[in-house]
Design a protein around this motif. Structure first.
Motif, PDB file in Angstrom:
ATOM      1  N   ILE A  58      49.575  17.937  30.959  1.00  0.00           N
ATOM      2  CA  ILE A  58      50.892  18.739  31.141  1.00  0.00           C
ATOM      3  C   ILE A  58      50.682  19.178  32.631  1.00  0.00           C
ATOM      4  O   ILE A  58      49.692  19.787  33.023  1.00  0.00           O
ATOM      5  N   GLN A  59      51.822  19.053  33.203  1.00  0.00           N
ATOM      6  CA  GLN A  59      52.192  19.633  34.541  1.00  0.00           C
ATOM      7  C   GLN A  59      52.530  21.135  34.403  1.00  0.00           C
ATOM      8  O   GLN A  59      53.654  21.437  34.068  1.00  0.00           O
ATOM      9  N   PRO A  60      51.685  22.132  34.963  1.00  0.00           N
ATOM     10  CA  PRO A  60      51.974  23.427  34.833  1.00  0.00           C
ATOM     11  C   PRO A  60      53.333  23.824  35.771  1.00  0.00           C
ATOM     12  O   PRO A  60      53.655  22.946  36.650  1.00  0.00           O
ATOM     13  N   ALA A  61      53.892  24.599  35.205  1.00  0.00           N
ATOM     14  CA  ALA A  61      55.165  25.024  36.195  1.00  0.00           C
ATOM     15  C   ALA A  61      54.962  26.000  37.328  1.00  0.00           C
ATOM     16  O   ALA A  61      53.928  26.321  37.433  1.00  0.00           O
ATOM     17  N   ALA A  62      55.583  25.724  38.390  1.00  0.00           N
ATOM     18  CA  ALA A  62      55.460  26.156  39.528  1.00  0.00           C
ATOM     19  C   ALA A  62      55.299  27.585  39.510  1.00  0.00           C
ATOM     20  O   ALA A  62      55.988  28.206  39.111  1.00  0.00           O
ATOM     21  N   ARG A  63      54.084  28.168  40.101  1.00  0.00           N
ATOM     22  CA  ARG A  63      53.836  29.764  40.156  1.00  0.00           C
ATOM     23  C   ARG A  63      53.363  29.644  41.782  1.00  0.00           C
ATOM     24  O   ARG A  63      52.228  29.243  41.942  1.00  0.00           O
ATOM     25  N   ASP A  64      54.137  30.313  42.781  1.00  0.00           N
ATOM     26  CA  ASP A  64      53.752  30.437  43.902  1.00  0.00           C
ATOM     27  C   ASP A  64      52.780  31.628  44.233  1.00  0.00           C
ATOM     28  O   ASP A  64      53.225  32.784  43.771  1.00  0.00           O
ATOM     29  N   PHE A  65      51.925  31.623  45.012  1.00  0.00           N
ATOM     30  CA  PHE A  65      51.126  32.795  45.411  1.00  0.00           C
ATOM     31  C   PHE A  65      50.269  32.700  46.676  1.00  0.00           C
ATOM     32  O   PHE A  65      50.042  31.507  47.008  1.00  0.00           O
ATOM     33  N   GLU A  66      49.974  33.552  47.250  1.00  0.00           N
ATOM     34  CA  GLU A  66      49.269  33.518  48.546  1.00  0.00           C
ATOM     35  C   GLU A  66      47.825  34.130  48.425  1.00  0.00           C
ATOM     36  O   GLU A  66      47.767  35.211  47.711  1.00  0.00           O
ATOM     37  N   VAL A  67      46.890  33.740  49.188  1.00  0.00           N
ATOM     38  CA  VAL A  67      45.572  34.445  49.309  1.00  0.00           C
ATOM     39  C   VAL A  67      45.354  34.931  50.459  1.00  0.00           C
ATOM     40  O   VAL A  67      45.335  34.018  51.673  1.00  0.00           O
ATOM     41  N   ASN A  68      44.953  36.272  50.698  1.00  0.00           N
ATOM     42  CA  ASN A  68      44.668  36.884  51.955  1.00  0.00           C
ATOM     43  C   ASN A  68      43.194  37.621  51.708  1.00  0.00           C
ATOM     44  O   ASN A  68      42.753  37.880  50.839  1.00  0.00           O
ATOM     45  N   ILE A  69      42.658  37.650  53.060  1.00  0.00           N
ATOM     46  CA  ILE A  69      41.386  38.131  53.193  1.00  0.00           C
ATOM     47  C   ILE A  69      41.386  39.209  54.379  1.00  0.00           C
ATOM     48  O   ILE A  69      41.786  39.035  55.369  1.00  0.00           O
ATOM     49  N   THR A  70      40.628  40.259  53.861  1.00  0.00           N
ATOM     50  CA  THR A  70      40.541  41.358  54.747  1.00  0.00           C
ATOM     51  C   THR A  70      39.060  41.879  54.930  1.00  0.00           C
ATOM     52  O   THR A  70      38.000  41.789  53.858  1.00  0.00           O
ATOM     53  N   ALA A  71      38.922  42.321  56.334  1.00  0.00           N
ATOM     54  CA  ALA A  71      37.324  42.605  56.576  1.00  0.00           C
ATOM     55  C   ALA A  71      36.929  43.380  57.817  1.00  0.00           C
ATOM     56  O   ALA A  71      38.096  43.169  58.745  1.00  0.00           O
ATOM     57  N   ARG A  72      36.255  44.166  57.715  1.00  0.00           N
ATOM     58  CA  ARG A  72      35.845  44.895  59.325  1.00  0.00           C
ATOM     59  C   ARG A  72      34.803  43.691  59.961  1.00  0.00           C
ATOM     60  O   ARG A  72      33.640  43.495  59.810  1.00  0.00           O
ATOM     61  N   SER A  73      35.371  43.135  60.987  1.00  0.00           N
ATOM     62  CA  SER A  73      34.828  42.010  61.556  1.00  0.00           C
ATOM     63  C   SER A  73      33.788  42.328  62.286  1.00  0.00           C
ATOM     64  O   SER A  73      32.884  41.486  62.540  1.00  0.00           O
ATOM     65  N   SER A  74      33.416  43.363  62.946  1.00  0.00           N
ATOM     66  CA  SER A  74      32.359  43.492  63.601  1.00  0.00           C
ATOM     67  C   SER A  74      31.455  44.713  63.165  1.00  0.00           C
ATOM     68  O   SER A  74      31.743  45.876  63.869  1.00  0.00           O
ATOM     69  N   PRO A  75      30.845  44.761  62.089  1.00  0.00           N
ATOM     70  CA  PRO A  75      29.967  45.896  61.647  1.00  0.00           C
ATOM     71  C   PRO A  75      28.606  46.079  62.427  1.00  0.00           C
ATOM     72  O   PRO A  75      28.365  44.973  63.019  1.00  0.00           O
ATOM     73  N   ALA A  76      28.283  47.307  62.561  1.00  0.00           N
ATOM     74  CA  ALA A  76      26.845  47.272  63.086  1.00  0.00           C
ATOM     75  C   ALA A  76      25.872  46.845  62.316  1.00  0.00           C
ATOM     76  O   ALA A  76      26.048  47.068  61.099  1.00  0.00           O
ATOM     77  N   GLU A  77      24.760  46.426  62.905  1.00  0.00           N
ATOM     78  CA  GLU A  77      23.754  45.783  62.156  1.00  0.00           C
ATOM     79  C   GLU A  77      23.191  47.070  61.163  1.00  0.00           C
ATOM     80  O   GLU A  77      22.975  48.261  61.820  1.00  0.00           O
ATOM     81  N   GLY A  78      23.033  46.632  59.985  1.00  0.00           N
ATOM     82  CA  GLY A  78      22.306  47.898  59.041  1.00  0.00           C
ATOM     83  C   GLY A  78      23.504  48.750  58.293  1.00  0.00           C
ATOM     84  O   GLY A  78      23.153  49.565  57.472  1.00  0.00           O
ATOM     85  N   LYS A  79      24.604  48.497  58.906  1.00  0.00           N
ATOM     86  CA  LYS A  79      25.785  49.035  58.093  1.00  0.00           C
ATOM     87  C   LYS A  79      26.333  48.248  56.974  1.00  0.00           C
ATOM     88  O   LYS A  79      26.286  47.111  57.007  1.00  0.00           O
ATOM     89  N   PRO A  80      27.270  48.896  56.109  1.00  0.00           N
ATOM     90  CA  PRO A  80      27.841  48.310  54.956  1.00  0.00           C
ATOM     91  C   PRO A  80      29.145  47.253  55.638  1.00  0.00           C
ATOM     92  O   PRO A  80      29.684  47.580  56.659  1.00  0.00           O
ATOM     93  N   LEU A  81      29.456  46.407  54.890  1.00  0.00           N
ATOM     94  CA  LEU A  81      30.650  45.324  55.200  1.00  0.00           C
ATOM     95  C   LEU A  81      30.974  44.998  53.942  1.00  0.00           C
ATOM     96  O   LEU A  81      30.439  44.623  52.909  1.00  0.00           O
ATOM     97  N   GLU A  82      32.486  45.373  53.792  1.00  0.00           N
ATOM     98  CA  GLU A  82      33.210  44.774  52.461  1.00  0.00           C
ATOM     99  C   GLU A  82      34.502  43.718  52.801  1.00  0.00           C
ATOM    100  O   GLU A  82      35.152  44.246  53.718  1.00  0.00           O
ATOM    101  N   LEU A  83      34.410  43.242  52.074  1.00  0.00           N
ATOM    102  CA  LEU A  83      35.400  41.978  52.315  1.00  0.00           C
ATOM    103  C   LEU A  83      36.320  41.892  51.245  1.00  0.00           C
ATOM    104  O   LEU A  83      35.934  41.756  49.908  1.00  0.00           O
ATOM    105  N   ILE A  84      37.705  41.960  51.171  1.00  0.00           N
ATOM    106  CA  ILE A  84      38.564  41.902  50.026  1.00  0.00           C
ATOM    107  C   ILE A  84      39.511  40.785  49.974  1.00  0.00           C
ATOM    108  O   ILE A  84      40.072  40.326  51.087  1.00  0.00           O
TER     109      ILE A  84
END
Length: 576
Positions: free
Chosen positions: A307-333
């Motif tokens: 079965i070929q699924p019906a077309a469903r278009d979506f995009e995927v994006n990533i966000t992050a603090r690209s230069s955190p200090a060592e020992g500091k928290p980092l979260e990527l979404i």
């Protein structure tokens, strides 16, 4: 006087093991004769209160198909002796209805005649004990020569012979005439299109039997087939659990076309319908005890459905603090955009092209070994924030976390067997994560007055610059004409204050206070200054990197003079 007579049944010509000792034959003849010994009235009344042995076997005639199993029940009641009774099974063949052929016994491993010995040894024929006084004889694969009159016999444990010790039933082995056919084929459909499949099921059994039919789906990676819809032997339609809603809506149907054709109809195919489809026919017969027993079963070849699924278009994006200090928290979404409201997603995280974590649409997490250890120590967390957002959080970033991060999202659908089927996958762009050095600190020290009179309040302020962060501070005094610093007061990152003595001698520290005005401003107050409080005050600001041993420190100094009041007064008197 009651006259007794008995005759020994001739044995099959199978070998010397069929000959029995006389002392074994006589008790069995007595048992099978169901002898009742006349007793005086008082003895008879006592004997009847104990009951009589009675053996019951499943009522016949039984009809079972060649190549399929049969189970025959037998039980004994009213017996004396141990609660666990032994059972011996024999057969009387239609070609020699008076000759006993011994099959299997719970008591004697050598009971079987040669014609059955190998089948008993291989467990093709065996006795299953249900309770101490009831058993089932199982023949796992019937042969045509297994037809005959079966006898269930229980050896005597009563001391005297009273009642019945055996019972018989007839078993007829019939040919297997059931067939179920459907062409083997591969079909490609689009989601939402209809589907119709037909299988032919026929039987030519002389006895009255009923036919049942069920359609099944086997999905990739699953060993258990999922029931779609069935027609029972009582001609009742019933959907499988995962197809109940679609059956109620009329989307899934099973129709009987004529005497032998059974058509499966699906109005609108879903991606979860993909897999191997087949139908299974079963034949049932009603025994004399009015129970229905399955006697034959056949499956068709499979139809592979793509079965070929019906077309469903979506995009995927990533966000992050690209230069955190060592020992500091980092979260990527990882965020899904442009999705349909009814879709479900599975998230994957990659570092330098290697998968490090995944979380399915149900929130079940899977981590690679190194990250699994860090997660168990509370250093890392992977979670699903909502239906379209995934989070990767590292609570203390280190050099091993530097690199190119990306995430991938798979559109999934829960299958009929409760697993996840991937429909399509899309990947985000890459974001680089680098470590930066901690913000440069600048420390300034100020005083409301650099020279105060003895007994006045002395106030010093230490202020740190740079990005906000957890800091600790300590104040030190190098008294006049000395070089060794003396601890005055300190405050840890958690706000705990320690007070010291600013100069030698029996001096209480109750007149000192250290307060935190904000994250970077620390105020030292001495209520009633003394001349010994004069000297150089040094403020030391420290920052410890999270989960690391090294500590960074910045300092600044200022000179304070506490003028002697007695000297001032003395000089004033001298000038008068």
């Amino acid at each position: 006087m009651t006259s007794l007579s008995c005759s020994a049944a001739s044995q099959p010509e199978e070998g010397s093991e069929d000959l029995r000792e006389l002392h074994d034959v006589v008790p069995r003849v007595l048992e099978r004769s169901s002898i009742f010994i006349p007793l005086p009235p008082s003895d008879l009344q006592a004997k009847l209160s104990l009951g009589q042995r009675e053996v019951k076997i499943q009522e016949g005639p039984l009809y079972r198909a060649e190549g399929y199993p049969v189970s025959i029940s037998c039980s004994v009641s009213g017996h004396q002796g141990p609660p666990t009774q032994d059972f011996q099974w024999s057969i009387y063949l239609p070609t020699a209805p008076t000759k006993e052929v011994q099959i299997v016994s719970t008591k004697d491993d050598g009971f079987s005649y040669a014609v059955y010995a190998q089948r008993v040894k291989s467990k093709e024929i065996y006795v299953e004990r249900l309770q101490g006084s009831s058993v089932l004889l199982h023949i796992t694969k019937l042969q045509m020569k297994d037809a005959g009159e079966y006898e269930c016999h229980t050896p005597n444990t009563d001391g005297k012979y009273l009642g019945s010790y055996s019972a018989k039933t007839n078993l007829t082995v019939i040919p297997d005439t059931l067939s179920a056919t459907m062409p083997s084929q591969t079909l490609s459909k689009k989601e939402g299109e209809p589907l119709e499949l037909t299988c032919e099921a026929t039987k030519a059994t002389a006895q009255h039997t009923h036919l049942a039919l069920t359609w099944y789906l086997t999905q990739e990676g699953e060993s258990q087939a999922v029931e779609i819809i069935s027609l029972s032997r009582d001609f009742l339609l019933a959907p499988g659990p995962s197809y109940a809603a679609r059956f109620a809506a009329g989307d899934v149907r099973l129709d009987k076309l004529g005497a032998t054709s059974f058509k499966l109809s699906v109005g609108r195919l879903q991606p979860s319908d993909q897999g191997q489809l087949f139908c299974e026919a079963t034949e049932w017969i009603q025994d004399p005890d009015e129970t229905w027993t399955l006697i034959t079963r056949k499956r068709t070849d499979q139809t592979a459905l793509r079965i070929q699924p019906a077309a469903r278009d979506f995009e995927v994006n990533i966000t992050a603090r690209s230069s955190p200090a060592e020992g500091k928290p980092l979260e990527l979404i990882c965020l899904v955009a442009g999705r349909g409201s009814d879709l479900q997603f599975q998230g994957f995280w990659f570092l330098n092209g290697k998968e490090i974590a995944q979380i399915d649409a149900g929130g079940v997490l899977s981590l690679k070994t190194d990250y699994r250890d860090r997660a168990s120590q509370g250093q890392l967390q992977v979670s699903k924030l909502n239906t379209q957002a995934f989070s990767l959080k590292i609570f203390s970033v280190g050099p091993e976390d530097v690199g190119a991060y990306s995430c991938e999202v798979a559109e999934v659908l829960r299958t009929q067997s409760d697993s996840w089927q991937v429909l399509q996958r899309k990947q985000s762009s890459v974001t680089q994560v680098q470590l930066r050095e901690p913000a440069a600190r600048s420390v300034t020290v100020s005083a409301e007055q650099r020279a105060v009179w003895e007994g006045e309040e002395l106030t010093l302020v230490c202020k740190a610059g740079g990005d906000a962060g957890p800091l600790s501070v300590s104040w030190w005094l190098i008294p006049q004409d000395q070089t060794t610093p003396v601890f005055v007061a300190g405050m840890e990152q958690d706000g705990i204050v320690q007070l010291g003595v600013s100069s030698p001698g029996p001096r209480s520290h109750s007149n000192k206070r250290l307060e935190k005005a904000d994250w970077a401003t620390f105020r030292l107050e001495i209520d009633s200054a003394m001349v010994t409080d004069s000297g150089t005050y040094e403020c030391r600001v420290s920052e410890r990197l999270q989960n690391q041993a090294k500590e960074l420190q910045w300092t600044q100094k200022t000179a304070i003079t506490v003028k002697s009041l007695s000297e001032y007064l003395g000089n004033s008197f001298l000038n008068v």
